[in-house]
Write an enzyme that holds these catalytic residues in place. Structure first.
Site, PDB file in Angstrom:
ATOM      1  N   LEU A 202       0.834  -1.198   0.000  1.00  0.00           N
ATOM      2  CA  LEU A 202       0.000   0.000   0.000  1.00  0.00           C
ATOM      3  C   LEU A 202       0.869   1.249   0.000  1.00  0.00           C
ATOM      4  CD1 LEU A 202      -2.676  -1.106   2.625  1.00  0.00           C
ATOM      5  CD2 LEU A 202      -2.958  -0.997   0.151  1.00  0.00           C
ATOM      6  N   ASP A 232      -7.961   7.147   9.788  1.00  0.00           N
ATOM      7  CA  ASP A 232      -7.283   7.227   8.491  1.00  0.00           C
ATOM      8  C   ASP A 232      -6.865   5.815   8.088  1.00  0.00           C
ATOM      9  OD1 ASP A 232      -7.441  10.023   8.288  1.00  0.00           O
ATOM     10  OD2 ASP A 232      -5.679  10.255   9.558  1.00  0.00           O
ATOM     11  N   LEU A 233      -7.562   5.237   7.143  1.00  0.00           N
ATOM     12  CA  LEU A 233      -7.390   3.830   6.801  1.00  0.00           C
ATOM     13  C   LEU A 233      -5.928   3.498   6.499  1.00  0.00           C
ATOM     14  CD1 LEU A 233      -8.783   1.123   6.211  1.00  0.00           C
ATOM     15  CD2 LEU A 233      -9.056   1.883   3.836  1.00  0.00           C
ATOM     16  N   ASP A 234      -5.384   2.529   7.238  1.00  0.00           N
ATOM     17  CA  ASP A 234      -4.025   2.019   7.041  1.00  0.00           C
ATOM     18  C   ASP A 234      -2.953   3.093   7.186  1.00  0.00           C
ATOM     19  OD1 ASP A 234      -4.935  -0.585   6.566  1.00  0.00           O
ATOM     20  OD2 ASP A 234      -5.266  -0.175   4.444  1.00  0.00           O
ATOM     21  N   GLU A 235      -3.275   4.170   7.910  1.00  0.00           N
ATOM     22  CA  GLU A 235      -2.305   5.245   8.074  1.00  0.00           C
ATOM     23  C   GLU A 235      -2.044   5.564   9.538  1.00  0.00           C
ATOM     24  OE1 GLU A 235      -2.990   8.687   5.667  1.00  0.00           O
ATOM     25  OE2 GLU A 235      -3.594   7.517   3.918  1.00  0.00           O
TER      26      GLU A 235
END
Length: 290
Positions: A202, A232-235
């Site tokens: 990602l 915050d998706l995947d952050e």
């Protein structure tokens, strides 16, 4: 493997505060006054932000210096230096709820490490939106909760999850390849106590078949990232990452196998360090005292 901490005799103090002179002296003085003996000490001075971080693992010889007494006695020190801090009994296992969908490599790895004593955690429940690993949970004697998720039932599913977190006194939620996006509200309620794992392709290779995309692009590195869950998706704040070098000889299926091994190891490190109070959040970053 390190010896198990002695219950009621070994403690971990973690702290962060504005950097100033005398901090280490203040902490060591507190330990001396309370019959403390330092077993491990690590510190980090973030000069860019002007903040100081410290983790101290210590034991005490005074039988009257229990956890609540030590917390009470450290209060004035913390107030004097504007310290944010936590003080825990080092032997207390982290109560960890594991969530999984249809990929069980991370779940299986965590269960095995817990059984062999490599992780100081208790697992009061496994939650899944599928029943694939109900038998595995039964093998380890852990209650399995099947909570199906659809677009229509997602609010009810998340409400049930939060009920379990409260009922079981859960300290940490681990998304061990749980393939559902958590709502912003749930992320906020689990802030700082939920860890996710995913491949490190990602944001380049999104979707259901990232390893096929990686194969088509001829990637030379396969990796994984473990981070705290945020809206915050995947952050979220990264706890651990690792990579393995690969080459043209591996087909997509073999890349998946390599990726699963890395994911399991990276997630295990993140869970271990969190459970041992080695991870401190510093804004969008983490300080990790390995």
């Amino acid at each position: 493997m390190s010896p198990r901490p002695q219950p009621g005799r070994e403690f971990v103090l973690t702290l962060s505060c504005p950097d100033s002179a005398g901090l280490v002296h203040a902490v060591s003085g507190f330990l001396v006054r309370n019959s403390g003996n330092i077993l491990e000490s690590q510190q980090f001075d973030d000069r860019l932000q002007g903040r100081f971080f410290m983790r101290v693992h210590f034991d005490v010889s005074d039988p009257n210096a229990d956890l609540e007494t030590l917390r009470y006695r450290f209060g004035p020190v913390a107030e004097a230096y504007r310290i944010s801090w936590k003080l825990w009994d080092a032997s207390t296992p982290t109560r960890t709820l594991i969530m999984v969908s249809k990929f069980g490599h991370c779940l299986n790895d965590l269960l095995f490490r817990r059984r062999t004593g490599a992780l100081n955690i208790e697992i009061p429940a496994i939650v899944s939106n599928h029943r694939d690993f109900e038998g595995l949970a039964e093998t380890y004697g852990i209650p399995f909760h099947h909570i199906p998720v659809t677009r229509e039932t997602k609010p009810e599913a998340e409400a049930r999850l939060l009920e379990l977190v409260g009922e079981l006194d859960v300290d940490l939620v681990v998304l061990a390849r749980y393939m559902q996006v958590l709502s912003d509200d749930l992320c906020k309620q689990l802030e700082g106590r939920a860890i996710n794992i995913h491949h490190s392709f990602l944001p380049s290779f999104k979707g259901a078949r990232p390893y096929v995309q990686a194969y088509d692009r001829g990637v030379k590195l396969v990796g994984a990232t473990a981070h705290y869950v945020t809206s915050d998706l995947d952050e979220g704040q990264i706890i651990e990452q690792d990579v393995v070098r690969v080459d043209h000889s591996l087909d997509p299926g073999e890349l998946v196998t390599v990726g699963r091994d890395v994911e399991a190891q990276v997630l295990a490190h993140a869970v271990k360090w969190h459970s041992e109070s080695r991870v401190m959040v510093d804004g969008n970053r983490t300080v990790v005292f390995r």
